[in-house]
Write an enzyme that holds these catalytic residues in place. Structure first.
Site, PDB file in Angstrom:
ATOM      1  N   ASN A 189     -31.148 -46.675  60.778  1.00 21.24           N
ATOM      2  CA  ASN A 189     -30.229 -47.510  59.985  1.00 21.24           C
ATOM      3  C   ASN A 189     -29.636 -46.666  58.875  1.00 21.24           C
ATOM      4  OD1 ASN A 189     -30.205 -49.012  57.151  1.00 21.24           O
ATOM      5  ND2 ASN A 189     -29.465 -50.428  58.709  1.00 21.24           N
ATOM      6  N   GLU A 190     -28.301 -46.506  58.893  1.00 20.94           N
ATOM      7  CA  GLU A 190     -27.595 -45.843  57.781  1.00 20.94           C
ATOM      8  C   GLU A 190     -28.278 -44.544  57.355  1.00 20.94           C
ATOM      9  OE1 GLU A 190     -26.569 -48.587  54.654  1.00 20.94           O
ATOM     10  OE2 GLU A 190     -25.134 -49.564  55.945  1.00 20.94           O
TER      11      GLU A 190
ATOM     12  N   GLU B 127     -33.343 -58.596  49.122  1.00 22.15           N
ATOM     13  CA  GLU B 127     -32.017 -59.022  49.603  1.00 22.15           C
ATOM     14  C   GLU B 127     -31.903 -60.534  49.708  1.00 22.15           C
ATOM     15  OE1 GLU B 127     -31.870 -56.278  53.090  1.00 22.15           O
ATOM     16  OE2 GLU B 127     -30.346 -55.273  51.893  1.00 22.15           O
TER      17      GLU B 127
ATOM     18  N   HIS C  11     -28.319 -61.873  49.146  1.00 26.14           N
ATOM     19  CA  HIS C  11     -27.204 -61.297  49.898  1.00 26.14           C
ATOM     20  C   HIS C  11     -26.499 -62.391  50.697  1.00 26.14           C
ATOM     21  CE1 HIS C  11     -24.957 -58.811  52.690  1.00 26.14           C
ATOM     22  NE2 HIS C  11     -25.214 -57.789  51.931  1.00 26.14           N
TER      23      HIS C  11
ATOM     24  N   GLU D 262     -22.131 -54.096  60.869  1.00 28.72           N
ATOM     25  CA  GLU D 262     -22.510 -54.967  59.746  1.00 28.72           C
ATOM     26  C   GLU D 262     -21.301 -55.199  58.854  1.00 28.72           C
ATOM     27  OE1 GLU D 262     -25.667 -53.416  57.423  1.00 28.72           O
ATOM     28  OE2 GLU D 262     -27.014 -53.098  59.098  1.00 28.72           O
TER      29      GLU D 262
ATOM     30  N   TRP E  69     -25.942 -55.735  46.145  1.00 31.31           N
ATOM     31  CA  TRP E  69     -26.236 -54.419  45.571  1.00 31.31           C
ATOM     32  C   TRP E  69     -25.114 -53.919  44.651  1.00 31.31           C
ATOM     33  CZ3 TRP E  69     -21.976 -52.104  47.307  1.00 31.31           C
ATOM     34  CH2 TRP E  69     -21.467 -52.474  48.559  1.00 31.31           C
TER      35      TRP E  69
ATOM     36  N   ARG F 258     -37.307 -48.385  51.555  1.00 34.31           N
ATOM     37  CA  ARG F 258     -37.020 -47.966  52.934  1.00 34.31           C
ATOM     38  C   ARG F 258     -36.354 -46.589  52.913  1.00 34.31           C
ATOM     39  NH1 ARG F 258     -31.903 -51.987  54.472  1.00 34.31           N
ATOM     40  NH2 ARG F 258     -30.623 -51.454  52.670  1.00 34.31           N
TER      41      ARG F 258
HETATM   42  C1  GLA Z   1     -26.900 -51.904  54.528  1.00 34.10           C
HETATM   43  C2  GLA Z   1     -28.091 -52.022  55.482  1.00 34.10           C
HETATM   44  C3  GLA Z   1     -28.536 -53.429  55.721  1.00 34.10           C
HETATM   45  C4  GLA Z   1     -28.462 -54.272  54.455  1.00 34.10           C
HETATM   46  C5  GLA Z   1     -27.034 -54.219  53.925  1.00 34.10           C
HETATM   47  C6  GLA Z   1     -26.839 -55.115  52.722  1.00 34.10           C
HETATM   48  O1  GLA Z   1     -25.717 -51.914  55.258  1.00 34.10           O
HETATM   49  O2  GLA Z   1     -27.745 -51.489  56.745  1.00 34.10           O
HETATM   50  O3  GLA Z   1     -29.913 -53.372  56.154  1.00 34.10           O
HETATM   51  O4  GLA Z   1     -29.351 -53.760  53.499  1.00 34.10           O
HETATM   52  O5  GLA Z   1     -26.785 -52.873  53.535  1.00 34.10           O
HETATM   53  O6  GLA Z   1     -25.495 -55.048  52.295  1.00 34.10           O
END
Ligand code: GLA
Length: 686
Positions: free
Chosen positions: A174-175, A372, A375, A324, A332, A136
């Site tokens: 996202n991030e 994931e 997780h 989040e 990770w 991604r």
């Molecule tokens: C990041 C991403 C999420 C997920 C988390 C896992 O924060 O925003 O999509 O991958 O990591 O910790």
């Protein structure tokens, strides 16, 4: 004495809070106060699981779900053909379970057909390899074509769902932050430099291009810098890169905004301790800042958490959301520890105490496929609640009890901490010692000062400082003359300023200030740095106020003004630091400046900053708070709510002023409050 300081502190803080400007209205009206929820990926699960999942979310006291942020290939399986039906049903089902919806634009995960048909949108790694489909965030933020595609899907989603009563806001992408070295972005960077410096000669002069004959003869020669390039180019690249993410975000905001009612927000989820771009700059067009709270260690660092909450609140000067956080573990990290029982609840309340108006977990249910799977999640792959679900549900019930009381309140802060990304970037590029991590320095100063003050506001600019009794600037390493003047004016006007090591070393082009550090702050400090040291072994630093040691950085200060007082110095020795000043202080005008030219150990730094706080009249909210216990408070509308958390590994107790009530059970609180490890009290004042 400490008790009276505490009571006065409470009174002072309440008065301070009363004087604090009310936070500007944030279009989160549709979300309601204290939103609570989780990421949910309905596209990853058979529809038959949705009702049971949503029912369990509702039972946990959740008020919203975040959906669709990676669903582009499900929404648009082939170019131009949209399948909205599943998302229509998922949003309708969420609403049927009284769950509101934050919509994620799915642009962090472009579909395979898009990158196959338009490979020019892919980012390029530093070694020239183009990214490829399979993970991604593999697009180039500088790609004009990708911005068009991103705006199209974001706009289509907003047009369809923006007016839905259940939809309370939109998260862009996202991030942010993955770097790229592609040719289009490089051309943009060259154009940006040309616009900034107007001529290649001015550019070379600003970069001091005579060194190593670095001067460029043509803009087309300028690269996207790598690890060995000019520190000036490195800083300018990160400023440019930050603007690219802001501009990429803006095309989506422009596509979304026309479809959103005024009480719906646009946000994105920042990444906490990272510094790959300037979050403060990229936050400006947003309605709401949200960030993702993860940490790699066996237990959370409450000082780092507090700093990051206060930093994210500072980007827009208003309350924020945690979009989040892991319920249990990550997947990770080098070691993915399981969070101790009670930590999820303590973290949730710390965030609220520091100004979180929304709190969400990542994730609800582990995806059956993908990287994931392991997780932390609130349920297992079969949808059965995990042990941590009960703790999350307890928080949900507690949030329900207090959300009306804390609605519209903002954290109390009598102290400001100055933070800026260019200073972090400059030190990251030239640390001088691998141990000098700038974010760790900020965290150490925050950890040291926090117990001695009511609360901390983290500011990215030295503006509006007079609201604060104490200003701590751990690392104004890159600073311009105007900022230095603002700090001097604050001190002269009665403020108390603490400067950390390596202050005032670089100008905004990342060139050295002359004649040397602390540059434009030297006249204020009344001393200068005439030598810097990376101690090969911890070196003692002693004084009447504090005694400790330094193991990472030590500066030898030379006194230039007769009214400077040496607070701490190095021991007598045959070496350069022989009996030299390490920490100096000086009254200037109606205020005081203290320069800490050394990275002190935690205990000594805490003692020193306690002295600075007392000098400034800053004080904790409550008296007699033991080590390891945190007190944060939010105030507004004549109400003040205190959140007290025991982060220590043993039971702790503290005295409470009269008239406090536990908002979690309605019982009177005091005269002493006793909390177990991870214990939380949420106290109102009758
Ligand atoms: C990041 C991403 C999420 C997920 C988390 C896992 O924060 O925003 O999509 O991958 O990591 O910790």
């Amino acid at each position: 004495m400490r008790v009276w300081r505490g009571v006065l502190g409470l009174l002072g803080a309440t008065l301070l809070a009363a004087a604090a400007p009310v936070a500007p209205p944030v279009p989160t009206g549709a979300a309601g106060p204290l939103a609570y929820g989780t990421a949910w990926y309905p596209e990853q699960w058979p529809e038959a699981t949705w009702d049971a999942d949503l029912q369990r979310m509702q039972a946990a006291g959740f008020t919203f779900v975040r959906v669709a942020e990676f669903a582009w290939s499900t929404i648009e399986p082939t170019e131009g053909r949209y399948d909205w039906a599943w998302l229509d049903r998922a949003i309708a089902k969420a609403a049927a379970h009284d769950l509101k919806v934050v919509l994620g634009t799915p642009t962090a995960a472009p579909p395979a057909w898009l990158t196959a048909r338009y490979p020019e949108v892919l980012l390029v790694e530093e070694d020239g390899r183009p990214a490829r489909h399979g993970a991604r965030r593999h697009f180039s933020v500088g790609s004009a074509l990708y911005r068009q595609k991103a705006a199209a899907i974001a706009g289509a989603m907003a047009a369809r769902y923006g007016g839905k009563p259940a939809v309370i806001g939109v998260q862009v992408d996202n991030e942010y932050g993955r770097a790229t070295f592609d040719a289009e972005t490089r051309r943009r960077f060259q154009q940006w430099l040309r616009a900034k410096y107007s001529s290649i000669d001015r550019f070379n002069a600003a970069y001091h291009g005579a060194q190593w004959s670095l001067a460029y003869s043509d803009w087309a020669q300028v690269p996207i810098p790598g690890a060995g390039d000019s520190p000036s180019l490195y800083l300018d690249w990160l400023r440019f890169f930050s603007e690219q993410w802001r501009d990429y975000q803006q095309v989506q905001i422009d596509a979304i905004r026309p479809h959103l009612p005024g009480d719906r927000f646009i946000t994105t989820n920042f990444t906490g301790r990272y510094d790959n771009f300037d979050f403060a700059l990229t936050a400006q067009p947003l309605d709401l800042v949200s960030w993702d709270w993860y940490f790699p260690g066996p237990r959370v660092d409450p000082a780092e958490g507090g700093l990051l909450h206060d930093m994210n609140r500072g980007f827009l000067g208003r309350n924020f959301w945690i979009m989040e956080t892991a319920p249990g573990n990550t997947n990770w990290a080098e070691r993915n520890y399981t969070m101790p029982r009670g930590e999820v609840r303590a973290m949730a309340w710390q965030a609220v105490g520091h100004g979180a108006d929304g709190y969400a977990f990542w994730t609800w249910r582990p995806a059956l496929g993908g990287v994931e799977q392991f997780h932390g999640a609130l349920t297992d792959a079969g949808g059965r609640p995990q042990p941590v679900y009960a703790e999350a549900a307890q928080v949900g019930a507690e949030f329900a009890r207090v959300r009306d009381v804390i609605a519209g309140t903002v954290p109390i802060a009598d102290t400001a901490m100055l933070h800026d990304f260019p200073s972090r970037w400059a030190i990251r590029r030239q640390p001088m010692t691998v141990d000098f991590n700038p974010f760790t320095l900020f965290t150490d100063f925050y950890r040291a000062v926090r117990p001695s003050v009511a609360g901390v506001a983290v500011l990215n600019q030295p503006t509006d400082l007079k609201r604060y009794k104490l200003v701590v600037a751990p690392l104004p390493h890159v600073i311009d003359a105007a900022a230095a003047k603002a700090l001097a004016d604050y001190v002269r006007g009665g403020g108390h300023l603490v400067l950390g090591p390596r202050s005032g070393v670089k100008d905004p082009t990342n060139a050295l200030w002359t004649p040397g550090a602390p540059g434009p702050l030297a006249a204020l400090v009344g001393a200068h740095v005439d030598q810097t040291h990376v101690p090969p072994a911890p070196i003692a630093v002693t004084g009447d106020i504090a005694t400790g040691s330094a193991a990472i950085w030590a500066e030898r200060l030379a006194i230039d003004a007769p009214d400077v007082t040496v607070l701490m110095r190095y021991p007598r020795s045959a070496d350069w630091l022989d009996d030299a000043p390490a920490v100096v202080t000086r009254r200037v005008g109606r205020g005081r400046v203290t320069y800490v030219g050394v990275w002190l150990d935690a205990a000594a730094l805490q003692k020193l900053l306690a002295w600075c706080a007392a000098q400034a009249g800053a004080a904790p909210l409550l008296p007699g708070v033991p080590d390891g216990v945190e007190v944060a408070a939010r105030s507004g509308g004549g109400r003040t709510t205190h959140v007290v958390i025991n982060w220590a590994t043993s039971e702790q107790s503290l005295p409470l002023p009269p008239g406090m009530t536990s908002l979690l059970d309605g019982a009177p609180a005091g005269p002493r409050l006793t909390l177990p490890p991870w214990g939380v009290a949420v106290l109102g004042q009758r």
